[in-house]
Design a protein around this motif. Structure first.
Motif, mmCIF file in Angstrom:
data_model
loop_
_atom_site.group_PDB
_atom_site.id
_atom_site.type_symbol
_atom_site.label_atom_id
_atom_site.label_comp_id
_atom_site.label_asym_id
_atom_site.label_seq_id
_atom_site.Cartn_x
_atom_site.Cartn_y
_atom_site.Cartn_z
ATOM 1 N N THR A 139 0.812 -1.212 0.000
ATOM 2 C CA THR A 139 0.000 0.000 0.000
ATOM 3 C C THR A 139 0.851 1.270 0.000
ATOM 4 O O THR A 139 0.657 2.148 -0.843
ATOM 5 N N VAL A 140 1.786 1.359 0.947
ATOM 6 C CA VAL A 140 2.564 2.592 1.073
ATOM 7 C C VAL A 140 3.647 2.672 -0.007
ATOM 8 O O VAL A 140 3.727 3.652 -0.764
ATOM 9 N N LYS A 141 4.493 1.605 -0.085
ATOM 10 C CA LYS A 141 5.646 1.687 -0.986
ATOM 11 C C LYS A 141 5.222 1.701 -2.455
ATOM 12 O O LYS A 141 5.601 2.617 -3.207
ATOM 13 N N TYR A 142 4.432 0.695 -2.864
ATOM 14 C CA TYR A 142 4.129 0.585 -4.289
ATOM 15 C C TYR A 142 2.944 1.459 -4.717
ATOM 16 O O TYR A 142 3.053 2.256 -5.655
ATOM 17 N N VAL A 143 1.795 1.325 -4.034
ATOM 18 C CA VAL A 143 0.600 2.052 -4.473
ATOM 19 C C VAL A 143 0.743 3.551 -4.252
ATOM 20 O O VAL A 143 0.433 4.355 -5.134
ATOM 21 N N ALA A 144 1.231 3.945 -3.071
ATOM 22 C CA ALA A 144 1.263 5.372 -2.737
ATOM 23 C C ALA A 144 2.464 6.107 -3.320
ATOM 24 O O ALA A 144 2.363 7.289 -3.636
ATOM 25 N N ILE A 145 3.622 5.412 -3.463
ATOM 26 C CA ILE A 145 4.838 6.143 -3.859
ATOM 27 C C ILE A 145 5.407 5.672 -5.191
ATOM 28 O O ILE A 145 5.509 6.456 -6.142
ATOM 29 N N VAL A 146 5.789 4.389 -5.278
ATOM 30 C CA VAL A 146 6.502 3.918 -6.467
ATOM 31 C C VAL A 146 5.668 4.105 -7.734
ATOM 32 O O VAL A 146 6.195 4.484 -8.792
ATOM 33 N N MET A 147 4.351 3.884 -7.642
ATOM 34 C CA MET A 147 3.519 3.989 -8.834
ATOM 35 C C MET A 147 3.364 5.423 -9.333
ATOM 36 O O MET A 147 2.833 5.646 -10.421
ATOM 37 N N ARG A 148 3.840 6.387 -8.562
ATOM 38 C CA ARG A 148 3.888 7.767 -9.054
ATOM 39 C C ARG A 148 5.056 7.972 -10.012
ATOM 40 O O ARG A 148 5.093 8.958 -10.757
#
Length: 641
Positions: free
Chosen positions: A83-92
């Motif tokens: 949720t935090v690493k991939y969805v919230a940050i990396v996918m930006r």
């Protein structure tokens, strides 16, 4: 530049733009599509993840404290990592809408220029890609095998059918790849919705019978797990991480669906379903103890529903495998276009979706390796020892790339980025370290595959660069060649197109043609195909045409690394360099290099025969660029490396 050497950007109008990777559709429809494709890997983890944590190679005591600790670790891993690493940050960090390690690598390389640390970042990206291939072999094997093992839970007398059934399903899965998956994919979303809905309901029923399992979501249970049993808790991370395998697929498949639909489907549907099922399994283990450990996933269901659950889970496993296979095709295409892999035959299986491709070499290689894995390891429990190390390695590399992105490109304040990166690195290093303990039990396999593929990728990239430099050193400046050819060569009717890897200098095929044939065509085109560090180039920006005078033209065709290099299609839209191109009056001249290995530097001696072998087995440029077979002339030359 003289008036005879004007450069023009040619607009095209006949190509599928496939811009950004996905068509506009409603958020709901895109979210359902994402559920069907993106979440297959992480969605099938409940079939084996919790069981392996307690009954795998490093078993835990089956008591309430350990059950709470494991469920808490799984929940907070999904929150932090997914949720935090991939969805919230990396996918930006999308590269014109596309995601994945290679897209992120291209994004960083494009913006960082030639800084000293970029070489190390490129190596990290290459090794992440190599690890992905190891993961793409293990995922189909463990997903399908774990799902089919439900047959043995339902009826122990049928246990002998597990391996033949699994192998049969896998062979069928790889055999249908050539036909394309567009029709089958229409059912992926509804099937995965049914699967996630089913496992959520089964989890709720079990939670209702033991509601105290809800306390497991409190983070202090994960902390207490390490306090009371530190070393075993560390070893348990090697199997707890199975709950988040597939997280990297969210980023890799972003180009197909977009960040928002993937994020919505994860937060609203997939994450709740997974948590409910894991808690349901934990509640079952608290109630029934060791007997339920045979398969807490299947034993959640009443006996009358176990067979339907086996069918639903097997379909979900097939979909998870399909997503990984499709991902392997996409990653291979990106790697070819970026110059890390030799040209391979690529077939498009859809007239409307540019992203649906089939690569025979990769397909049959994966199938062979997957079947070898199934026959070697025999059970999903044995396979999980090999599973995880490739995923955690790729996640750790993603954190390294993310650190560069946050600090060098996005310029985040250090008091924001450092604490966040510290959390990610602590989690990723802990998971990767725990998986390293599984190396003797099977973790060596993805590391071996990753190392071999990394050697191949770096050898090809290095050899290709040396080859281009050698050819550039031997080439003649084009303006001098045109002046000398003006009076020394006869002109024949028609058009000759000479393919050149570099936009500078005279192609060796052109030099050999005039040397041996003493003739030039009325229109001579030096054509270079460039692959840019972006996923897609719009058709109107495809061609750059330069009039060199005396019937000579230079054309540069530009493609993104997610696009097919269809040269005849691009030429149809060019009419400003002496008129339109008639394929029946056009000849394509290609250079074919034969390598001679010498003691020259630039590459280790043991790599040179390997590069030579890769060059010989690369797909023909004629097929790769979709050139008409009856209009191609190949001229050979020898190059020393």
């Amino acid at each position: 530049m003289t008036s005879a050497q004007n450069t023009a950007l040619v607009e095209g109008n006949g190509e599928n733009t496939h811009h950004g990777g996905h068509k506009k559709a409603s958020l709901g429809a895109m979210a359902v599509g994402a559920i069907g494709v993106v979440f297959g890997d992480i969605g099938t983890s409940p079939i084996y993840a919790l069981r392996e944590t307690f009954a795998g190679h490093h078993p835990l005591d089956l008591d309430v404290e350990h059950i709470y600790g494991v469920i808490s670790l799984m929940f907070w891993s999904m929150i932090l990592v997914v949720t935090v690493k991939y969805v919230a940050i990396v996918m930006r960090a999308d590269n014109k809408g596309e995601g994945g390690s290679l897209a992120l690598l291209a994004l960083i390389s494009k913006n960082a220029g030639k800084k000293s640390w970029t070489a190390g970042i490129v190596l990290l990206g290459i090794f992440a890609t190599a690890l992905f291939y190891g993961d793409s072999m293990i995922t189909p094997a463990v997903s399908v095998l774990s799902a089919v093992e439900g047959v043995g839970v339902y009826s122990p007398a049928l246990s002998n059918l597990i391996l033949p059934l699994a192998i049969g399903i896998l062979i069928f899965l790889f055999a249908i790849q050539r036909a394309g998956t567009s029709k089958v994919a229409a059912f992926f979303g509804p099937i995965m919705l049914l699967y996630f809905g089913t496992i959520a309901v089964l989890g709720i029923i079990s939670i209702a019978a033991t509601p105290s399992i809800l306390y497991a979501l409190m983070p202090h249970h994960a902390i207490n797990f390490f306090i009371i049993d530190g070393y075993k808790a560390f070893l348990a991370l090697g199997t707890v991480v199975l709950a988040v395998t597939g997280a990297e697929a969210l980023y890799a498949d972003m180009g197909h669906f977009g960040r928002k639909p993937i994020g919505v489907s994860w937060l609203v549907f997939v994450l709740p379903a997974l948590i409910l099922n894991y808690m349901g399994q934990g509640a079952l283990l608290i109630r029934d103890g060791a007997p339920a450990l045979e398969s807490p996933f299947y034993l959640l269901a009443p006996e009358w529903f176990q067979l339907p659950l086996i069918i639903i889970a097997t379909m979900a496993a097939i979909i998870a495998s399909q997503a990984v296979i499709t991902g392997a095709f996409s990653v291979t295409q990106q790697a070819i276009q970026l110059g890390f892999i030799p040209r391979l035959q690529i077939e498009h299986t859809s007239a409307s979706q540019a992203g649906q491709i089939y690569i025979p070499t990769i397909n049959w290689f994966l199938m062979t390796m997957v079947i070898i894995l199934v026959l070697t390891f025999q059970s999903s429990s044995n396979l999980t020892a090999a599973y995880g190390i490739a995923v955690t390695g790729a996640m750790l590399i993603d954190s390294c790339l993310l650190a560069v992105l946050l600090t060098q490109l996005w310029k985040w304040k250090l008091y924001y980025s450092i604490p966040l990166l510290a959390i990610f690195f602590i989690v990723d290093i802990a998971y990767f370290g725990a998986n390293l303990t599984k190396v003797p039990d099977g973790g060596w396999f993805p590391l071996l595959i990753g190392a071999i593929i990394a050697v191949l990728l770096t050898t090809w990239a290095r050899g290709r660069m040396i080859l281009r430099n050698r050819m550039a050193d031997e080439s003649m400046p084009l303006d001098i060649f045109i002046q000398s050819a003006r009076s020394s060569a006869q002109r024949a009717p028609g058009t000759a197109i000479f393919m050149a890897s570099s936009p500078d200098g005279v192609p060796s095929a052109l030099l050999h043609n005039i040397k041996h044939n003493k003739v030039l065509h009325e229109r001579v085109v030096i054509l270079t195909v460039q692959i840019l560090d972006i996923p897609h180039v719009r058709p109107k920006e495809r061609a750059l045409v330069t009039d060199l005078g005396d019937g000579f033209f230079r054309i540069v065709l530009r493609y993104g690394f997610m696009q097919e290099s269809n040269v005849p299609l691009a030429l149809k839209n060019i009419n400003i360099c002496g008129g339109k191109f008639d394929m029946m009056k056009t000849s394509f001249f290609l250079s074919r290099q034969t390598l001679r290995t010498t003691k020259k530097g630039g590459m280790a001696q043991w790599r040179k025969p390997l590069f030579s072998w890769m060059l010989r087995n690369a797909a023909n440029a004629m097929d790769f660029f979709k050139l008409p077979t009856n209009r191609v002339v190949e001229l050979g030359s020898q190059v020393e490396i």
